[in-house]
Design an enzyme around this catalytic site. Structure first.
Site, PDB file in Angstrom:
ATOM      1  N   CYS A  41     -14.985   6.291  -4.236  1.00  0.00           N
ATOM      2  CA  CYS A  41     -13.441   4.998  -3.627  1.00  0.00           C
ATOM      3  C   CYS A  41     -13.597   5.710  -1.895  1.00  0.00           C
ATOM      4  CB  CYS A  41     -12.803   4.732  -3.989  1.00  0.00           C
ATOM      5  SG  CYS A  41     -11.741   6.179  -4.865  1.00  0.00           S
ATOM      6  N   ARG A  91       0.580  -1.435   0.230  1.00  0.00           N
ATOM      7  CA  ARG A  91      -0.009   0.284  -0.005  1.00  0.00           C
ATOM      8  C   ARG A  91       1.059   1.380  -0.234  1.00  0.00           C
ATOM      9  NH1 ARG A  91      -4.981   2.347   0.519  1.00  0.00           N
ATOM     10  NH2 ARG A  91      -5.150   4.535   1.892  1.00  0.00           N
ATOM     11  N   ARG A 127     -14.984  -3.429  -1.354  1.00  0.00           N
ATOM     12  CA  ARG A 127     -13.511  -4.245  -1.341  1.00  0.00           C
ATOM     13  C   ARG A 127     -12.712  -5.131  -0.352  1.00  0.00           C
ATOM     14  NH1 ARG A 127     -10.512   0.092  -0.946  1.00  0.00           N
ATOM     15  NH2 ARG A 127      -8.328  -1.576  -1.358  1.00  0.00           N
ATOM     16  N   ASP A 129     -13.661  11.416  -6.912  1.00  0.00           N
ATOM     17  CA  ASP A 129     -12.846  11.378  -5.837  1.00  0.00           C
ATOM     18  C   ASP A 129     -11.927  12.101  -5.511  1.00  0.00           C
ATOM     19  OD1 ASP A 129     -10.890   9.122  -3.763  1.00  0.00           O
ATOM     20  OD2 ASP A 129      -9.175   8.960  -5.409  1.00  0.00           O
ATOM     21  N   GLN A 175      -9.157  -1.691  -6.457  1.00  0.00           N
ATOM     22  CA  GLN A 175     -11.021   0.024  -5.876  1.00  0.00           C
ATOM     23  C   GLN A 175     -11.619  -0.543  -7.710  1.00  0.00           C
ATOM     24  OE1 GLN A 175     -11.167   1.469  -3.467  1.00  0.00           O
ATOM     25  NE2 GLN A 175     -13.736   1.105  -4.629  1.00  0.00           N
ATOM     26  N   HIS A 230      -4.854   1.701  -8.756  1.00  0.00           N
ATOM     27  CA  HIS A 230      -5.534   1.275  -7.326  1.00  0.00           C
ATOM     28  C   HIS A 230      -6.349  -0.128  -8.609  1.00  0.00           C
ATOM     29  CE1 HIS A 230      -7.119   0.999  -3.808  1.00  0.00           C
ATOM     30  NE2 HIS A 230      -7.986   1.912  -2.985  1.00  0.00           N
TER      31      HIS A 230
HETATM   32  N1   CP Z   1     -10.531   3.449  -1.140  1.00  0.00           N
HETATM   33  C1   CP Z   1      -9.254   3.382  -0.421  1.00  0.00           C
HETATM   34  O1   CP Z   1      -8.718   2.967  -1.280  1.00  0.00           O
HETATM   35  O2   CP Z   1      -9.724   3.535   1.033  1.00  0.00           O
HETATM   36  P1   CP Z   1      -9.191   3.821   2.169  1.00  0.00           P
HETATM   37  O3   CP Z   1      -8.073   4.537   1.851  1.00  0.00           O
HETATM   38  O4   CP Z   1      -9.089   3.626   3.613  1.00  0.00           O
HETATM   39  O5   CP Z   1      -7.885   2.788   2.262  1.00  0.00           O
END
Ligand code: CP
Length: 316
Positions: A272, A116, A300, A233, A146, A143
């Site tokens: 998202c 991440r 998710r 977003d 997502q 991503h």
């Molecule tokens: N959409 C998403 O990745 O959420 P987080 O940043 O909370 O993981």
């Protein structure tokens, strides 16, 4: 190709999930079919221990609610274990190489690694040196989890994927880039409306255009006209500083009830999350009847479980 006419094999060729550009349309469908099956089991409390004996490494470089909690809960639900590794508490933060880290994690028995907030080049380097599946839980460029969740959500809500139109309004960031690739590959028209200088990268757009209809414009009305889905977003993404100039340029690109009125009458709103009400979306929209953001966020969980079971199944 129509997802509803596709016969799933519950198997994919990929060993890693780095970006949607790497997946075929059939492989995207596999993720969605597996997520659908796992969601049905979750709903009736019949989670199978598909990850028993597996420990998943979650190596995170930034804050997260959805990605972290959906992986941790999904792994537990499938009988597996996880190791949460904040990047700043590992030797990576003191200059240890990705190669040494990647090789060692596999030697300690980690079965798959979720990364991440690394750059795409770093994600690729991890995948190159790892003997275990590497999953991109967000990078500067992509991503993929997502976008797969978003496609799954659209399939649930609209009953199909092909011949729909999605309009993304705002910053042409990693989420927009993944949506371009994912939607184009499933034959969904994509229109992105961003101010000059904030469109997705030319290479992503050109790649997407090889698979489907991708429109890049600075005109919100042009993008939203005839849209089945309106998506946005946050204005400030992963590697951005809190840039007031960027926020000023994007301010006009807020999804408001007036913007939603330009889309089809039965259009849905997606985000998202996390969301900033009053910035990229008005509260009336995200908290209104067209919003499906909580279904989208829940998915998710099911897509993460699908990714782990599909990528690990190859190695059984
Ligand atoms: N959409 C998403 O990745 O959420 P987080 O940043 O909370 O993981």
């Amino acid at each position: 190709m129509d997802i509803n006419k596709y016969s799933p094999k519950y198997r994919i060729r990929q060993t890693d999930l780095l970006r949607l550009a790497d997946l075929t349309t059939e492989e995207i469908f596999e993720f969605l079919y597996v997520a659908r099956a796992l969601k049905k089991r979750f709903r009736v409390g019949e989670n199978k221990p598909l990850l028993r004996g597996r420990t998943i490494g979650l190596l995170f470089g930034n804050a997260s609610t959805r990605t972290r909690v959906s992986f941790e809960m999904g792994i537990r639900q499938l009988g597996g274990d996880y190791l949460f590794l904040p990047k700043n508490e590992t030797q990576l933060s003191r200059g240890e190489s990705i190669k040494d880290t990647a090789v060692m994690l596999g030697r300690y028995g980690i079965s798959a690694l979720v990364l991440r907030a690394f750059t795409m080049a770093e994600v690729e380097e991890f995948a190159h040196y790892s003997d275990i599946p590497v999953i991109n839980g967000i990078s500067d460029e992509a991503h993929p989890l997502q976008a797969l969740s978003d496609l799954f959500t659209v399939w649930e809500q609209k009953g199909r994927l092909d011949n729909l139109k999605i309009a993304y309004i705002g910053d042409g960031n990693n989420v927009a880039s993944s949506l371009i690739m994912g939607c184009a590959k499933v034959n969904m028209d994509v229109a992105i409306a961003s101010p000059h200088g904030y469109s997705p990268s030319r290479s992503i757009v050109e790649r997407g255009m090889q698979f489907g209809n991708v429109l890049i414009t600075d005109d919100i009305a042009e993008a939203v006209h005839g849209a089945d889905i309106v998506y946005t977003d946050v204005f400030i993404s992963m590697n951005d500083d809190d840039d007031e100039n960027k926020k000023r340029k994007l301010a006009r690109y807020r999804v408001t009830p007036e913007v939603m009125a330009l889309a089809k009458e039965d259009a849905v709103f997606m985000h998202c999350m996390p969301a900033h009400r009053g910035e990229e979306v008005s509260a009336e929209v995200i908290d209104g009847p067209q919003s499906i953001v909580y279904d989208q966020a829940e998915n998710r969980l099911h897509i993460n479980k699908a990714a782990l079971t599909l990528l690990l199944d190859r190695r059984k």
